[in-house]
Scaffold this motif. Structure first.
Motif, PDB file in Angstrom:
ATOM      1  N   ASN A 148       0.833  -1.197   0.000  1.00 28.70           N
ATOM      2  CA  ASN A 148       0.000   0.000   0.000  1.00 28.70           C
ATOM      3  C   ASN A 148       0.869   1.250   0.000  1.00 28.70           C
ATOM      4  OD1 ASN A 148      -2.387  -1.483   0.171  1.00 28.70           O
ATOM      5  ND2 ASN A 148      -2.323  -1.510   2.393  1.00 28.70           N
ATOM      6  N   TYR A 149       0.380   2.275  -0.683  1.00 27.12           N
ATOM      7  CA  TYR A 149       1.029   3.579  -0.707  1.00 27.12           C
ATOM      8  C   TYR A 149      -0.036   4.636  -0.468  1.00 27.12           C
ATOM      9  CZ  TYR A 149       4.875   1.235  -3.177  1.00 27.12           C
ATOM     10  OH  TYR A 149       5.892   0.393  -3.539  1.00 27.12           O
ATOM     11  N   THR A 150       0.323   5.695   0.254  1.00 25.27           N
ATOM     12  CA  THR A 150      -0.551   6.851   0.401  1.00 25.27           C
ATOM     13  C   THR A 150       0.014   7.953  -0.471  1.00 25.27           C
ATOM     14  OG1 THR A 150      -1.136   6.233   2.656  1.00 25.27           O
ATOM     15  CG2 THR A 150      -1.533   8.520   2.021  1.00 25.27           C
ATOM     16  N   ILE A 151      -0.789   8.441  -1.390  1.00 27.05           N
ATOM     17  CA  ILE A 151      -0.334   9.444  -2.355  1.00 27.05           C
ATOM     18  C   ILE A 151      -0.198  10.797  -1.669  1.00 27.05           C
ATOM     19  CG2 ILE A 151      -0.853  10.580  -4.551  1.00 27.05           C
ATOM     20  CD1 ILE A 151      -0.179   7.526  -4.692  1.00 27.05           C
ATOM     21  N   THR A 152       0.987  11.391  -1.788  1.00 23.99           N
ATOM     22  CA  THR A 152       1.270  12.676  -1.146  1.00 23.99           C
ATOM     23  C   THR A 152       1.445  13.809  -2.147  1.00 23.99           C
ATOM     24  OG1 THR A 152       3.621  12.132  -1.084  1.00 23.99           O
ATOM     25  CG2 THR A 152       2.335  11.611   0.881  1.00 23.99           C
ATOM     26  N   SER A 153       1.509  13.504  -3.425  1.00 23.70           N
ATOM     27  CA  SER A 153       1.629  14.540  -4.451  1.00 23.70           C
ATOM     28  C   SER A 153       0.332  15.340  -4.506  1.00 23.70           C
ATOM     29  CB  SER A 153       1.887  13.886  -5.813  1.00 23.70           C
ATOM     30  OG  SER A 153       1.720  14.826  -6.849  1.00 23.70           O
ATOM     31  N   LYS A 209       9.184   7.337  -4.313  1.00 21.80           N
ATOM     32  CA  LYS A 209      10.007   8.262  -3.533  1.00 21.80           C
ATOM     33  C   LYS A 209      10.618   9.338  -4.425  1.00 21.80           C
ATOM     34  CE  LYS A 209      14.057   8.516  -0.581  1.00 21.80           C
ATOM     35  NZ  LYS A 209      15.208   7.816  -0.045  1.00 21.80           N
ATOM     36  N   ASN A 210      11.259   8.934  -5.516  1.00 23.39           N
ATOM     37  CA  ASN A 210      11.943   9.874  -6.395  1.00 23.39           C
ATOM     38  C   ASN A 210      11.008  10.877  -7.057  1.00 23.39           C
ATOM     39  OD1 ASN A 210      14.345   8.645  -5.757  1.00 23.39           O
ATOM     40  ND2 ASN A 210      14.491   7.479  -7.646  1.00 23.39           N
ATOM     41  N   GLU A 211       9.778  10.456  -7.337  1.00 22.85           N
ATOM     42  CA  GLU A 211       8.806  11.332  -7.989  1.00 22.85           C
ATOM     43  C   GLU A 211       7.988  12.134  -6.965  1.00 22.85           C
ATOM     44  OE1 GLU A 211       8.363  11.905 -11.387  1.00 22.85           O
ATOM     45  OE2 GLU A 211      10.263  10.815 -11.447  1.00 22.85           O
ATOM     46  N   GLY A 212       8.209  11.887  -5.682  1.00 24.74           N
ATOM     47  CA  GLY A 212       7.469  12.590  -4.645  1.00 24.74           C
ATOM     48  C   GLY A 212       5.985  12.258  -4.647  1.00 24.74           C
ATOM     49  N   LEU A 213       5.677  11.021  -5.029  1.00 22.76           N
ATOM     50  CA  LEU A 213       4.273  10.618  -5.154  1.00 22.76           C
ATOM     51  C   LEU A 213       3.675  10.062  -3.870  1.00 22.76           C
ATOM     52  CD1 LEU A 213       4.311   8.865  -8.630  1.00 22.76           C
ATOM     53  CD2 LEU A 213       3.147  10.978  -8.016  1.00 22.76           C
ATOM     54  N   ALA A 214       4.472   9.349  -3.088  1.00 21.93           N
ATOM     55  CA  ALA A 214       3.881   8.639  -1.953  1.00 21.93           C
ATOM     56  C   ALA A 214       4.900   8.428  -0.847  1.00 21.93           C
ATOM     57  CB  ALA A 214       3.346   7.291  -2.418  1.00 21.93           C
ATOM     58  N   GLN A 215       4.349   8.064   0.311  1.00 27.51           N
ATOM     59  CA  GLN A 215       5.189   7.668   1.436  1.00 27.51           C
ATOM     60  C   GLN A 215       5.126   6.163   1.579  1.00 27.51           C
ATOM     61  OE1 GLN A 215       3.251   9.081   4.958  1.00 27.51           O
ATOM     62  NE2 GLN A 215       3.266  11.174   4.270  1.00 27.51           N
TER      63      GLN A 215
END
Length: 88
Positions: free
Chosen positions: A5-10, A82-88
């Motif tokens: 699971n990922y939470t989108i932060t973008s 991580k590199n794209e700043g999409l999720a934590q």
């Protein structure tokens, strides 16, 4: 099969440019890779499938990899997110 699971932060969520980066990063893997959001699934190797989900900021997505290189797929997804700043 491995799922994560990922939470989108973008702020923009997963829009065209990051979708293109994600799909491009996975093209050489043999595993089947799916993205799930709100009970809907799409092939993570398809830009149109990813875009059709309309994943916004704050959403929780599940990425599932199934195949001989599934562990490497998840490692690559961790790196891209991580590199794209999409999720934590």
């Amino acid at each position: 099969m491995i799922a994560k699971n990922y939470t989108i932060t973008s702020e923009q969520g997963i829009h065209a440019r990051p979708a293109t980066v994600i799909v491009g990063a996975l093209t050489n893997f043999k595993s089947e890779v799916k993205i799930e959001y709100k009970g809907k699934q799409a092939n993570l190797k398809s830009i149109m499938g990813v875009m059709a989900l309309g994943v916004p900021n704050g959403a929780t997505i599940t990425i599932t990899a199934d195949g001989e290189d599934e562990a490497q797929v998840i490692e690559k997804m961790d790196e891209v997110m991580k590199n794209e700043g999409l999720a934590q």
